[in-house]
Scaffold this active site. Structure first.
Site, short mmCIF file in Angstrom:
data_model
loop_
_atom_site.label_atom_id
_atom_site.label_comp_id
_atom_site.label_asym_id
_atom_site.label_seq_id
_atom_site.Cartn_x
_atom_site.Cartn_y
_atom_site.Cartn_z
N ASP A 282 0.81 -1.22 0.00
CA ASP A 282 0.00 0.00 0.00
C ASP A 282 0.84 1.27 0.00
OD1 ASP A 282 -2.80 1.38 0.72
OD2 ASP A 282 -1.27 2.21 2.04
N ALA B 195 -4.57 2.76 -0.82
CA ALA B 195 -4.37 2.09 -2.11
C ALA B 195 -5.01 0.71 -2.11
CB ALA B 195 -2.88 1.99 -2.43
N ASP B 196 -4.80 -0.04 -1.04
CA ASP B 196 -5.44 -1.36 -0.91
C ASP B 196 -6.96 -1.23 -0.96
OD1 ASP B 196 -3.25 -3.07 -0.69
OD2 ASP B 196 -3.08 -2.80 1.47
N LEU B 197 -7.49 -0.33 -0.16
CA LEU B 197 -8.94 -0.21 -0.05
C LEU B 197 -9.56 0.20 -1.38
CD1 LEU B 197 -9.14 1.54 3.43
CD2 LEU B 197 -9.68 -0.85 2.91
N GLY C 244 -9.46 -2.60 -3.92
CA GLY C 244 -10.49 -3.59 -3.62
C GLY C 244 -11.87 -3.13 -4.01
#
Length: 396
Positions: free
Chosen positions: A141, A169-171, A174
């Site tokens: 991230d 970034a991850d969220l 997703g």
């Protein structure tokens, strides 16, 4: 127990979750919260790596994997792969976040699986994309926050680049993957065919830079750090009242005039230093100092009330307890309760959008690793003798 849909909206879909850590599980949580039968496939306990968020009993893991069922399969065994393919044969969606080459090596890439299940929607989330010079790099991230430009505009100029306090970034990757899956499912209704959906942490970050990218690609301007103040709308940012900090947002000339009147400074409306956006930009520091001087005469509650009643956006800067003490947050019912057989009563944040006819809830707490293995395999037609043999052979 069988699938317990958290909503009627997506309950007809089965999703195979081959993901770990955060971006992929976030995507699958979105689908599970809207009712999809999400089957989380993990390696057996004795083979697992460090693939959980703070351990499966930790709060992070408990929040991320609610509304799913969990099975274990040993994907290093041929029968484990064969069983996974049989499971995928019953599915609408597969989500994975392996490094790009792994799915091909295992024979569970989209082209291979689509031969037997042409309606399959296959979603991949990676650090940098499925192809290209960085495709095989490990993704993380904070690396994406930096490469995508976010850290260059976050924080105080004198303190250097600053990361955002969540795994943004991850969220975002997703959530974008979940959106892509839903688009593909809608398109499948017309074409009858699935497709490969893929996104990455880097793509998510570049997209989320939004107006900051346009400042560069259209205006040729390189955005800089502006600390707690909006880079182009002034005054908008963090200000200090007598008892602490709050946010105030002043957009446009009419709201600027209201702001001046409420603050008891009507003369600023015609003051040549502040009368228009360009002047306020040049004299930002002087203006902010004068604003803070006037705000110091009252507590935050006074200013939040006065500004909002006067049509100027203003709000507290809350810590976590403060967030859930906000009357509006309580009214929106964002905290949901679920009883875990392993941890008792839990309070988790639910979905941030409301569907009036098919609402989302938390119907099932986060499962233990492999908690539903035999249940799900039995649904696929495996007999008790098959299960006993497979368990003895380390298939699950």
């Amino acid at each position: 127990m069988p699938h317990m849909p958290a909503s009627a909206a997506l309950q007809r879909f089965r999703v195979i979750d081959l993901t770990q850590v955060r971006a992929g599980p976030t995507c699958c949580r979105q689908l599970a919260d809207w009712g999809a039968d999400v089957v989380q496939v993990q390696m057996p306990e004795h083979m697992r790596g460090d693939d959980t968020l703070g351990g499966q009993d930790g709060s992070d893991y408990q929040y991320t994997h609610r509304n799913k069922r969990s099975i274990t399969l040993n994907l290093k065994e041929a029968e484990g792969i064969a069983t996974l393919k049989r499971l995928i044969g019953s599915a609408d969606v597969v989500v994975e976040n392996f490094r790009p080459d792994v799915k091909f090596r295992l024979g569970i890439d989209y082209e291979t699986l689509a031969k037997d299940n042409p309606r399959l929607v296959f979603a991949s989330i990676s650090g940098y994309g499925q192809t290209g010079p960085y495709a095989q790099r490990p993704g993380f991230d904070q690396i994406a926050q930096g490469m995508g430009g976010l850290m260059s505009v976050t924080g105080q100029p004198e303190h250097g680049p600053t990361r955002v306090g969540i795994a943004i970034a991850d969220l975002c990757a997703g959530i974008f993957a979940a959106q892509g899956i839903l688009v593909a499912l809608l398109e499948r209704d017309a074409s009858g065919r699935g497709q490969w959906v893929h996104t990455s942490l880097l793509e998510a970050m570049v997209y989320m830079m939004d107006f900051q990218t346009a400042r560069w690609t259209i205006d040729g301007e390189i955005p800089k750090q502006a600390g707690n103040f909006h880079p182009t709308s002034i005054p908008t940012g963090v200000y200090k009242a007598r008892d602490g900090y709050m946010n105030i947002a002043v957009f446009g000339s009419k709201i600027w005039e209201r702001f001046c009147q409420i603050l008891g400074a009507p003369e600023w409306i015609t003051d040549q230093r502040y009368h228009d956006k360009a002047s306020r930009s040049v004299n930002r520091d002087a203006l902010n100092a004068e604003i803070n001087k006037r705000l110091a005469t009252h507590d935050r509650a006074h200013w939040v009330r006065e500004f909002n009643e006067g049509g100027v956006a203003c709000g507290l800067i809350n810590d976590m307890p403060g967030v859930f003490e906000e009357p509006q947050v309580q009214h929106l019912g964002m905290l949901k309760e679920v009883v875990s057989p392993h941890h008792g009563l839990q309070k988790l944040v639910g979905q941030p959008m409301q569907l009036t006819r098919t609402p989302s809830t938390i119907a099932r707490s986060t499962p233990r690793r492999g908690e539903h293995t035999e249940e799900i395999l039995a649904e696929l037609g495996y007999a008790p003798g098959d299960l006993a043999r497979m368990k003895a052979n380390g298939v699950y």
